[in-house]
Design an enzyme around this catalytic site. Structure first.
Site, PDB file in Angstrom:
ATOM      1  CG  HIS A  18     -47.485  -7.024  41.592  1.00 48.71           C
ATOM      2  ND1 HIS A  18     -48.072  -5.859  41.781  1.00 48.71           N
ATOM      3  CD2 HIS A  18     -47.671  -7.946  42.718  1.00 48.71           C
ATOM      4  CE1 HIS A  18     -48.563  -5.983  43.016  1.00 48.71           C
ATOM      5  NE2 HIS A  18     -48.504  -7.247  43.641  1.00 48.71           N
ATOM      6  CE1 TYR A  50     -46.143  -3.415  47.719  1.00 48.31           C
ATOM      7  CE2 TYR A  50     -45.831  -4.767  45.385  1.00 48.31           C
ATOM      8  CZ  TYR A  50     -46.608  -4.355  46.771  1.00 48.31           C
ATOM      9  OH  TYR A  50     -48.041  -4.936  46.857  1.00 48.31           O
ATOM     10  N   GLY A  87      -1.426  24.202   9.353  1.00 47.25           N
ATOM     11  CA  GLY A  87      -1.345  23.220   8.254  1.00 47.25           C
ATOM     12  C   GLY A  87      -2.350  23.283   7.374  1.00 47.25           C
ATOM     13  N   PRO A  88      -1.823  22.520   6.103  1.00 51.06           N
ATOM     14  CG  PRO A  88      -1.086  21.224   4.408  1.00 51.06           C
ATOM     15  CD  PRO A  88      -0.725  22.035   5.736  1.00 51.06           C
ATOM     16  CB  ALA A  89      -7.038  20.979   3.256  1.00 52.13           C
ATOM     17  CB  THR A  97      -2.741  18.084   8.092  1.00 50.12           C
ATOM     18  OG1 THR A  97      -3.345  19.546   8.489  1.00 50.12           O
ATOM     19  CG2 THR A  97      -2.048  18.353   6.874  1.00 50.12           C
ATOM     20  N   GLY A  98      -5.695  16.926   9.705  1.00 53.15           N
ATOM     21  CA  GLY A  98      -6.106  16.657  10.938  1.00 53.15           C
ATOM     22  C   GLY A  98      -6.276  17.835  11.940  1.00 53.15           C
ATOM     23  CB  THR A 118     -10.582  20.875  11.005  1.00 50.07           C
ATOM     24  OG1 THR A 118     -10.355  22.060  10.574  1.00 50.07           O
ATOM     25  CG2 THR A 118     -11.938  20.845  11.441  1.00 50.07           C
TER      26      THR A 118
END
Length: 536
Positions: free
Chosen positions: A92, A156, A334-336, A338-339, A341
């Site tokens: 097998h 089996y 906060g501004p761009a 900075t974490g 998103t």
């Protein structure tokens, strides 16, 4: 769980009858080989037929070499067991389905079969009936190639004992010690049966004991229920997520037509179950405790901006569990770079269903927010047209919203996370800006001010980091004040200087030139000038 094709290969035992015209060198090679059992084996060597075993070992070795070549999967899993049947010796051969689709399996096996005839049997095909065959879903014509799962081995193959069991080979870690050890085989079989029993009991517990609804009980339905349960536990709602989570599992269900048809149905059913029975914390909070959270990116961002990570984590956890009443929203301001998103995106993608607010479409801004676990409002503005619906959603109230090309739908209380560098509490009405809704909006939010820019190599927050952060929050909960501005803490004050550190003040240098004459000289000069004036 990986899937396997099963190929049954019959092994000649009567060389003159099964291989007519075979060379003497082949006969001598078979007869001269002597086998020994490894030290950890408890099998009886006297019950092993060594001549057929020599042929079987060569067959399985060459078969696996060719299989790796055609499948282009050098690490493909396999389990091979050589047995003594009532009429014939046979093997097998279980090989993982990875890299070989069912529709081309027959072509590849024909190539491998010819290779075995040429390499091992010197071009003489065995007279054994149907000596090289793949297991089908049903006997006779029309059956597809059968795909078995790993449970086939303990169900089996492992229960076989001597003299039926002759030898076994595998590269599967969990079965290495059981190939030639009868005691270990019994232990694994018992362990498997216990697991199956526990799974069945768990399935019974998950069913409503007071329900008399009919339930189909079969291997097929049990496997389907197991698949749907696994998809729900992992939060998988698409084939892409399934592949990313477990590629072998996905491919195994694509190997056969009957299981392939279950994929979309299972994903659809899992999605319905998740939306009705699960909430955001079921997927945001990890299962294992976290020993060191300091390297977590969410922790780093909050600490970098002066927040106490433990307090902030308790805010996030209470927000996800809808613990704060109508204060149902977290606003990352906060501004761009900075974490903000980075955090919101990771949280949204960790749950199976999240909706985004389309603030550019004032007619249907909340079209995507029905039946979601988290709502993400990304870089938007608050307009007079949507402010009333927005207040209800941000406050965790039930509200009906218009949907495009559909009737209105109800948005149930759902945690909302907002990322914006504009004032979300100021309502824009045409060319004017009003603040009449400022206080009601503030009463519905926790505001985090993220002002520190991140390094360019800071990296993205992962799903695992989200789960670790929420799990750490669950294990370190503190009391949270219901305030719009999340309080900062944990910043170290600079100690006052000691007397020894205080130096003499420096002399200030005057910037305006001083006159060279003294006050007395100045008065005499003025008198002389006055006398000269009278004489004139």
């Amino acid at each position: 769980m990986p899937g396997f094709y099963e190929i049954v290969i019959k092994v000649p035992s009567d060389l003159d009858g099964h291989l007519p015209g075979i060379s003497d060198s082949f006969v001598n090679w078979v007869a001269e080989k002597e086998w020994e059992l490894p030290p950890d084996s408890d099998m009886d060597l006297n019950l092993i037929e060594q001549a057929p075993l020599t042929v079987a070992e060569k067959l399985q070795r060459d078969f696996l070499t060719e299989w790796r070549r055609v499948s282009k999967a050098p690490e493909a899993l396999f389990f091979v067991q050589f047995e003594k049947g009532e009429s014939y010796f046979h093997m097998h051969v279980l090989v993982e389905t990875t890299g070989v689709k069912s529709m081309v399996l027959g072509r590849f096996l024909s190539q491998i079969r010819e290779k075995l005839i040429q390499r091992i049997y010197r071009g003489i095909e065995p007279t054994l009936p149907n000596w090289f065959a793949v297991t089908k879903t049903r006997n006779g014509a029309g059956g597809g190639n059968k795909v078995v799962d790993e449970c086939y081995i303990p169900n089996y193959l492992l229960p076989k004992t001597q003299p039926e069991l002759q030898w076994a080979w595998t590269n599967m870690e969990q079965y290495l010690s059981a190939c030639l050890n009868l005691t270990e085989r019994k232990r694994l079989v018992a362990q498997h049966l216990t697991h199956v029993s526990q799974t069945q009991e768990q399935n019974k517990e998950n069913q409503n004991p007071n329900s008399d609804a009919p339930v189909i009980r079969s291997k097929t339905s049990a496997r389907y229920m197991e698949l749907v349960g696994w998809l729900v536990d992992k939060g998988i709602t698409s084939e892409k997520q399934w592949i990313q989570e477990d590629q072998a599992s996905y491919i195994s269900f694509n190997a056969a037509s009957n299981s392939r048809s279950q994929i979309k149905a299972a994903l659809d059913n899992a999605g319905k179950i998740m939306s009705l029975t699960k909430t955001a914390p079921d997927y945001l909070v990890g299962q294992q405790p976290v020993e060191d959270i300091s390297s977590n990116r969410i922790y780093k961002i909050l600490e970098l901006n002066g927040y106490d990570p433990q307090y902030a984590a308790s805010v996030f956890l209470g927000w996800a569990t809808k613990k704060f009443g109508k204060r149902n929203t977290i606003w990352l301001f906060g501004p761009a770079t900075t974490g903000k998103t980075n955090i919101a995106e990771a949280i949204a993608h960790t749950v199976p269903f999240y909706g985004c607010v389309n603030w550019t479409n004032e007619n249907f801004p909340f079209n995507d927010c029905v039946d979601k676990m988290v709502i993400w409002w990304e870089e938007g503005k608050m307009t007079a047209k949507v402010v009333e619906s927005a207040k209800a959603i941000l406050g965790g109230s039930k509200v009906r919203v218009d949907q495009k090309c559909k009737s209105s739908a109800q948005i149930d209380p759902t945690p909302v996370i907002v990322t914006s560098n504009t004032n979300m509490c100021a309502v824009i009405d045409g060319n004017s800006t009003t603040f009449e809704h400022q206080q009601p909006l503030q009463d519905r939010m926790f505001k985090f001010e993220l002002t520190r820019r991140l390094d360019h190599d800071f990296g993205k927050v992962t799903k695992q980091e989200v789960k670790d952060f929420f799990r750490w929050a669950k294990d370190h909960v503190v009391e949270v004040e219901h305030e719009f501005y999340v309080k900062k803490g944990g910043a170290k004050k600079r100690p006052a200087p000691s007397d020894a550190d205080i130096s003499e003040p420096k002399r200030v240098r005057e910037s305006v030139a001083q006159p060279s004459t003294s006050d007395a000289e100045a008065s005499i000069n003025y008198a002389d000038r006055l006398a000269r004036g009278h004489s004139l």
